[in-house]
Structures are given as structure tokens and as C-alpha cells.
Design a protein around this motif. Structure first.
Motif, PDB file in Angstrom:
ATOM      1  N   CYS A 157       0.857  -1.181   0.000  1.00  0.00           N
ATOM      2  CA  CYS A 157       0.000   0.000   0.000  1.00  0.00           C
ATOM      3  C   CYS A 157       0.894   1.232   0.000  1.00  0.00           C
ATOM      4  CB  CYS A 157      -0.897  -0.011   1.241  1.00  0.00           C
ATOM      5  SG  CYS A 157      -2.029   1.380   1.355  1.00  0.00           S
ATOM      6  N   TYR A 158       0.685   2.124  -0.967  1.00  0.00           N
ATOM      7  CA  TYR A 158       1.514   3.313  -1.118  1.00  0.00           C
ATOM      8  C   TYR A 158       0.723   4.584  -0.817  1.00  0.00           C
ATOM      9  CZ  TYR A 158       4.567   0.269  -3.893  1.00  0.00           C
ATOM     10  OH  TYR A 158       5.384  -0.749  -4.323  1.00  0.00           O
ATOM     11  N   HIS A 159       1.409   5.577  -0.274  1.00  0.00           N
ATOM     12  CA  HIS A 159       0.891   6.937  -0.184  1.00  0.00           C
ATOM     13  C   HIS A 159       1.500   7.685  -1.354  1.00  0.00           C
ATOM     14  CE1 HIS A 159       1.274  11.177   1.542  1.00  0.00           C
ATOM     15  NE2 HIS A 159       0.006  11.008   1.197  1.00  0.00           N
ATOM     16  N   VAL A 160       0.671   8.335  -2.158  1.00  0.00           N
ATOM     17  CA  VAL A 160       1.138   9.040  -3.345  1.00  0.00           C
ATOM     18  C   VAL A 160       1.273  10.521  -3.019  1.00  0.00           C
ATOM     19  CG1 VAL A 160       0.612   9.633  -5.739  1.00  0.00           C
ATOM     20  CG2 VAL A 160       0.039   7.361  -4.864  1.00  0.00           C
ATOM     21  N   VAL A 161       2.454  11.065  -3.315  1.00  0.00           N
ATOM     22  CA  VAL A 161       2.732  12.480  -3.079  1.00  0.00           C
ATOM     23  C   VAL A 161       3.009  13.138  -4.423  1.00  0.00           C
ATOM     24  CG1 VAL A 161       4.254  14.135  -1.938  1.00  0.00           C
ATOM     25  CG2 VAL A 161       3.737  11.957  -0.833  1.00  0.00           C
ATOM     26  N   ARG A 162       2.228  14.169  -4.728  1.00  0.00           N
ATOM     27  CA  ARG A 162       2.450  14.944  -5.955  1.00  0.00           C
ATOM     28  C   ARG A 162       3.154  16.238  -5.586  1.00  0.00           C
ATOM     29  NH1 ARG A 162      -3.406  14.607  -8.780  1.00  0.00           N
ATOM     30  NH2 ARG A 162      -4.104  13.660  -6.853  1.00  0.00           N
ATOM     31  N   ASP A 163       4.333  16.427  -6.144  1.00  0.00           N
ATOM     32  CA  ASP A 163       5.118  17.634  -5.902  1.00  0.00           C
ATOM     33  C   ASP A 163       5.400  18.266  -7.257  1.00  0.00           C
ATOM     34  OD1 ASP A 163       6.608  19.588  -4.672  1.00  0.00           O
ATOM     35  OD2 ASP A 163       8.395  18.356  -4.454  1.00  0.00           O
ATOM     36  N   GLY A 164       4.473  19.105  -7.718  1.00  0.00           N
ATOM     37  CA  GLY A 164       4.593  19.682  -9.055  1.00  0.00           C
ATOM     38  C   GLY A 164       4.415  18.594 -10.099  1.00  0.00           C
ATOM     39  N   GLU A 165       5.434  18.409 -10.930  1.00  0.00           N
ATOM     40  CA  GLU A 165       5.398  17.377 -11.972  1.00  0.00           C
ATOM     41  C   GLU A 165       5.846  16.017 -11.457  1.00  0.00           C
ATOM     42  OE1 GLU A 165       4.375  17.685 -15.234  1.00  0.00           O
ATOM     43  OE2 GLU A 165       3.608  19.618 -14.570  1.00  0.00           O
ATOM     44  N   GLU A 166       6.526  15.994 -10.323  1.00  0.00           N
ATOM     45  CA  GLU A 166       7.067  14.754  -9.765  1.00  0.00           C
ATOM     46  C   GLU A 166       6.015  14.021  -8.937  1.00  0.00           C
ATOM     47  OE1 GLU A 166      10.639  13.246  -6.782  1.00  0.00           O
ATOM     48  OE2 GLU A 166      10.452  15.369  -7.261  1.00  0.00           O
ATOM     49  N   VAL A 167       5.969  12.705  -9.091  1.00  0.00           N
ATOM     50  CA  VAL A 167       5.072  11.854  -8.309  1.00  0.00           C
ATOM     51  C   VAL A 167       5.932  10.849  -7.553  1.00  0.00           C
ATOM     52  CG1 VAL A 167       3.183  10.191  -8.398  1.00  0.00           C
ATOM     53  CG2 VAL A 167       3.222  12.099 -10.000  1.00  0.00           C
ATOM     54  N   ARG A 168       5.762  10.804  -6.223  1.00  0.00           N
ATOM     55  CA  ARG A 168       6.516   9.860  -5.385  1.00  0.00           C
ATOM     56  C   ARG A 168       5.544   8.856  -4.771  1.00  0.00           C
ATOM     57  NH1 ARG A 168       8.577  14.630  -2.918  1.00  0.00           N
ATOM     58  NH2 ARG A 168       7.505  13.935  -1.061  1.00  0.00           N
ATOM     59  N   PHE A 169       6.011   7.607  -4.670  1.00  0.00           N
ATOM     60  CA  PHE A 169       5.233   6.533  -4.062  1.00  0.00           C
ATOM     61  C   PHE A 169       5.953   6.119  -2.785  1.00  0.00           C
ATOM     62  CE2 PHE A 169       4.300   6.394  -8.566  1.00  0.00           C
ATOM     63  CZ  PHE A 169       2.924   6.289  -8.582  1.00  0.00           C
ATOM     64  N   ASN A 170       5.380   6.453  -1.628  1.00  0.00           N
ATOM     65  CA  ASN A 170       5.958   6.092  -0.328  1.00  0.00           C
ATOM     66  C   ASN A 170       5.230   4.875   0.218  1.00  0.00           C
ATOM     67  OD1 ASN A 170       7.594   8.437  -0.397  1.00  0.00           O
ATOM     68  ND2 ASN A 170       5.904   9.647   0.390  1.00  0.00           N
ATOM     69  N   VAL A 171       5.972   3.852   0.617  1.00  0.00           N
ATOM     70  CA  VAL A 171       5.356   2.640   1.159  1.00  0.00           C
ATOM     71  C   VAL A 171       4.706   2.975   2.501  1.00  0.00           C
ATOM     72  CG1 VAL A 171       5.781   0.306   1.999  1.00  0.00           C
ATOM     73  CG2 VAL A 171       6.994   1.138  -0.020  1.00  0.00           C
ATOM     74  N   LEU A 172       3.416   2.704   2.592  1.00  0.00           N
ATOM     75  CA  LEU A 172       2.657   2.931   3.829  1.00  0.00           C
ATOM     76  C   LEU A 172       2.539   1.626   4.623  1.00  0.00           C
ATOM     77  CD1 LEU A 172       0.897   4.789   5.596  1.00  0.00           C
ATOM     78  CD2 LEU A 172      -1.029   4.191   4.137  1.00  0.00           C
ATOM     79  N   ALA A 173       2.256   0.533   3.929  1.00  0.00           N
ATOM     80  CA  ALA A 173       2.101  -0.765   4.600  1.00  0.00           C
ATOM     81  C   ALA A 173       2.401  -1.885   3.602  1.00  0.00           C
ATOM     82  CB  ALA A 173       0.685  -0.917   5.140  1.00  0.00           C
ATOM     83  N   GLU A 174       2.847  -3.019   4.133  1.00  0.00           N
ATOM     84  CA  GLU A 174       3.091  -4.203   3.311  1.00  0.00           C
ATOM     85  C   GLU A 174       2.191  -5.331   3.780  1.00  0.00           C
ATOM     86  OE1 GLU A 174       7.269  -4.938   3.608  1.00  0.00           O
ATOM     87  OE2 GLU A 174       7.764  -3.309   2.240  1.00  0.00           O
ATOM     88  N   ASP A 175       2.033  -6.338   2.947  1.00  0.00           N
ATOM     89  CA  ASP A 175       1.162  -7.492   3.222  1.00  0.00           C
ATOM     90  C   ASP A 175      -0.279  -7.061   3.481  1.00  0.00           C
ATOM     91  OD1 ASP A 175       3.324  -9.255   2.944  1.00  0.00           O
ATOM     92  OD2 ASP A 175       3.882  -8.990   5.050  1.00  0.00           O
ATOM     93  N   VAL A 176      -0.761  -6.098   2.714  1.00  0.00           N
ATOM     94  CA  VAL A 176      -2.143  -5.627   2.832  1.00  0.00           C
ATOM     95  C   VAL A 176      -3.017  -6.566   2.005  1.00  0.00           C
ATOM     96  CG1 VAL A 176      -3.689  -3.688   2.398  1.00  0.00           C
ATOM     97  CG2 VAL A 176      -1.353  -3.269   3.147  1.00  0.00           C
TER      98      VAL A 176
END
Length: 132
Positions: free
Chosen positions: A32-51
Motif C-alpha cells: 500500500c503506497y501513499h502518493v505524493v504529488r510535488d509539481g510534476e514529480e510523483v513519489r510513491f511512499n510505502v505505507l504498509a506491506e502485506d495488505v
């Protein structure tokens, strides 16, 4: 006739090129990822595993959103991703989508007290009839 075929092929290629520019979610199984939009850049931060499912990932995102609000944050809408699908937590409820920029479909509604529920599970009692 040949010009018509060439123009149809060119239109199809242009249509596919437009679709390929949209942001896709990672395919990691159970992540499970938290998506962060910073202008044109998109980052995927891991929020949880084995969901277990996309609904549980949406619940984890909602939990994170509420924790941020309790700490004084002001972000009321957040995005996440799970196995190639995007999750959008908004005021009305939760939406899922194939791309970050594309269409979304309604998945979970907010109940009267703010919890999330499957839209068909919410039953409203009819208003009592008044005698005139």
C-alpha cells in the motif's frame, strides 16, 4: 482508400501516445503506497506491506489522513496506490482509478459519523409520514 487507412492508423497511434503519458501505479503485490504529488514529480511512499485488499489499503490511508489532522495538519484529501490501482480519499468517500489523471469510480461512501462503508450497505430509514 490508402489515405484513409494511413489517417486512421495515425489517429490510433496518436491516441495510444496520449494514453501512455498518464501516471501508472506500482504493481507490488500487497504493498500500500501513499502518493505524493510535488509539481510534476510523483513519489510513491510505502505505507504498509502485506495488505490483503484495496479496501484495507484505503482504510490505512484514511487512518493516516486522520492522524495527520489530529496533529494539526490541514490536508483533507490524499491519494494512494495498491497493485496498479490508485486510491483517492476525498470528502465524499473513496474513489478508485486506473491512472492518477484519469477517471475515477466511487467505491466507499462516508456514513453520517464519517466512517467509510460500501455504498449499498448504507440504509436510510424513511422519514415518518405526518398527518395533515
Amino acid at each position: 482508400m490508402r489515405g484513409l487507412i494511413v489517417s486512421v492508423v495515425c489517429m490510433a497511434v496518436a491516441g495510444l501516445a496520449a494514453c501512455s503519458s498518464s501516471t501508472r501505479a506500482p504493481q507490488g503485490p500487497g504493498v500500500c503506497y501513499h502518493v505524493v504529488r510535488d509539481g510534476e514529480e510523483v513519489r510513491f511512499n510505502v505505507l504498509a506491506e502485506d495488505v490483503e485488499s484495496i479496501e484495507f489499503c484505503a482504510a490505512r490511508l484514511e487512518e493516516m489522513r486522520l492522524n495527520f489532522l489530529r496533529m494539526g495538519g490541514s490536508t483533507r484529501e490524499i491519494a494512494g496506490a495498491y497493485q496498479g490501482q490508485f486510491i483517492f480519499i476525498e470528502r465524499a468517500g473513496v474513489y478508485f482509478g486506473q491512472t492518477l489523471e484519469g477517471g475515477r469510480f466511487f467505491a466507499l461512501a462516508r456514513t453520517g459519523d464519517g466512517r467509510l462503508a460500501i455504498p449499498g450497505a448504507i440504509q436510510r430509514t424513511p422519514a415518518p409520514e405526518t398527518a395533515d
